[in-house]
Scaffold this motif. Structure first.
Motif, PDB file in Angstrom:
ATOM      1  N   GLN A  37       0.825  -1.197   0.000  1.00 32.11           N
ATOM      2  CA  GLN A  37       0.000   0.000   0.000  1.00 32.11           C
ATOM      3  C   GLN A  37       0.869   1.261   0.000  1.00 32.11           C
ATOM      4  O   GLN A  37       0.599   2.179  -0.776  1.00 32.11           O
ATOM      5  N   PRO A  38       1.938   1.332   0.823  1.00 33.72           N
ATOM      6  CA  PRO A  38       2.781   2.530   0.762  1.00 33.72           C
ATOM      7  C   PRO A  38       3.398   2.769  -0.622  1.00 33.72           C
ATOM      8  O   PRO A  38       3.474   3.906  -1.080  1.00 33.72           O
ATOM      9  N   MET A  72       8.376  -9.884   4.973  1.00 30.27           N
ATOM     10  CA  MET A  72       9.109 -10.245   6.186  1.00 30.27           C
ATOM     11  C   MET A  72       9.107  -9.141   7.233  1.00 30.27           C
ATOM     12  O   MET A  72       9.476  -9.371   8.378  1.00 30.27           O
ATOM     13  N   ASN A  73       8.648  -7.933   6.871  1.00 28.16           N
ATOM     14  CA  ASN A  73       8.544  -6.825   7.819  1.00 28.16           C
ATOM     15  C   ASN A  73       7.125  -6.638   8.338  1.00 28.16           C
ATOM     16  O   ASN A  73       6.845  -5.705   9.056  1.00 28.16           O
ATOM     17  N   GLY A  74       6.197  -7.513   7.889  1.00 32.55           N
ATOM     18  CA  GLY A  74       4.810  -7.428   8.329  1.00 32.55           C
ATOM     19  C   GLY A  74       3.966  -6.458   7.524  1.00 32.55           C
ATOM     20  O   GLY A  74       2.856  -6.122   7.927  1.00 32.55           O
ATOM     21  N   THR A  75       4.459  -5.996   6.378  1.00 34.82           N
ATOM     22  CA  THR A  75       3.715  -5.081   5.526  1.00 34.82           C
ATOM     23  C   THR A  75       2.895  -5.883   4.516  1.00 34.82           C
ATOM     24  O   THR A  75       3.407  -6.826   3.912  1.00 34.82           O
ATOM     25  N   SER A 101      17.188  -9.534  -0.586  1.00 39.42           N
ATOM     26  CA  SER A 101      18.091  -8.507  -1.094  1.00 39.42           C
ATOM     27  C   SER A 101      17.304  -7.282  -1.582  1.00 39.42           C
ATOM     28  O   SER A 101      17.470  -6.186  -1.067  1.00 39.42           O
ATOM     29  N   CYS A 102      16.409  -7.474  -2.553  1.00 40.58           N
ATOM     30  CA  CYS A 102      15.640  -6.346  -3.103  1.00 40.58           C
ATOM     31  C   CYS A 102      14.291  -6.164  -2.408  1.00 40.58           C
ATOM     32  O   CYS A 102      13.606  -5.179  -2.635  1.00 40.58           O
ATOM     33  N   LEU A 103      13.899  -7.141  -1.585  1.00 39.06           N
ATOM     34  CA  LEU A 103      12.671  -7.126  -0.795  1.00 39.06           C
ATOM     35  C   LEU A 103      11.393  -7.298  -1.624  1.00 39.06           C
ATOM     36  O   LEU A 103      10.291  -7.149  -1.097  1.00 39.06           O
ATOM     37  N   LYS A 104      11.503  -7.619  -2.893  1.00 38.53           N
ATOM     38  CA  LYS A 104      10.321  -7.829  -3.731  1.00 38.53           C
ATOM     39  C   LYS A 104       9.709  -9.189  -3.432  1.00 38.53           C
ATOM     40  O   LYS A 104      10.392 -10.125  -3.044  1.00 38.53           O
TER      41      LYS A 104
END
Length: 149
Positions: A37-38, A72-75, A101-104
């Motif tokens: 969402q962000p 993995m950050n709960g988003t 690495s890229c968080l995708k």
């Protein structure tokens, strides 16, 4: 990139056609990865306020248009559902891959394992997420990284 017809998708799901609803679908379908969402707020700018975006995402999830994946950050991240999904049941029981690495987050064409539930428990949906390095990030690693070990 997912090819969808936002107008047809809204009509199929009995949803009113609005510019904001179409824009959200267009933006999510632009990439092969899930989007948070962000991130959507940044991409849409002032076109859609946060509350309206939140409502649209919830409606789409309820209707079986989008599925939500927690990173993995709960988003919460969102991706287009398969054509088999409906308001009554999501059929997106596939493995998700969260690149560290890229968080995708990628929706993989890998069936999630079936879980045998204990007596009295009924799983409605499962979420299997694998964590690691995606193909693109793996290709960016130096060729001689093995020599460094």
């Amino acid at each position: 990139m997912t090819t969808i017809n936002p107008t047809a998708l809204l009509k199929e799901n009995g949803l009113k056609h609005t510019r904001q609803r179409v824009r959200v679908l267009e933006e999510i379908a632009l990439d092969t990865v899930a989007i948070s969402q962000p991130e959507l707020e940044k991409k849409l700018g002032k076109e859609i306020d946060r509350v309206t975006l939140y409502r649209i995402l919830n409606i789409y999830q309820d209707k079986g248009i989008l599925h939500r994946i927690m990173d993995m950050n709960g988003t919460a991240n969102y991706a287009i559902c398969s054509a088999a999904c409906s308001e009554d049941h999501h059929h997106d029981d596939h493995v998700h891959f969260n690149c560290t690495s890229c968080l995708k987050i990628y929706c993989l064409e890998v069936k999630a394992p079936h879980l045998k539930m204990p007596h009295g428990f009924k799983a409605v949906t499962t979420n299997t997420t694998a964590y690691g390095i995606c193909e693109k990030c793996n290709q960016q690693e130096p060729e001689d990284s093995a020599a460094l070990q």
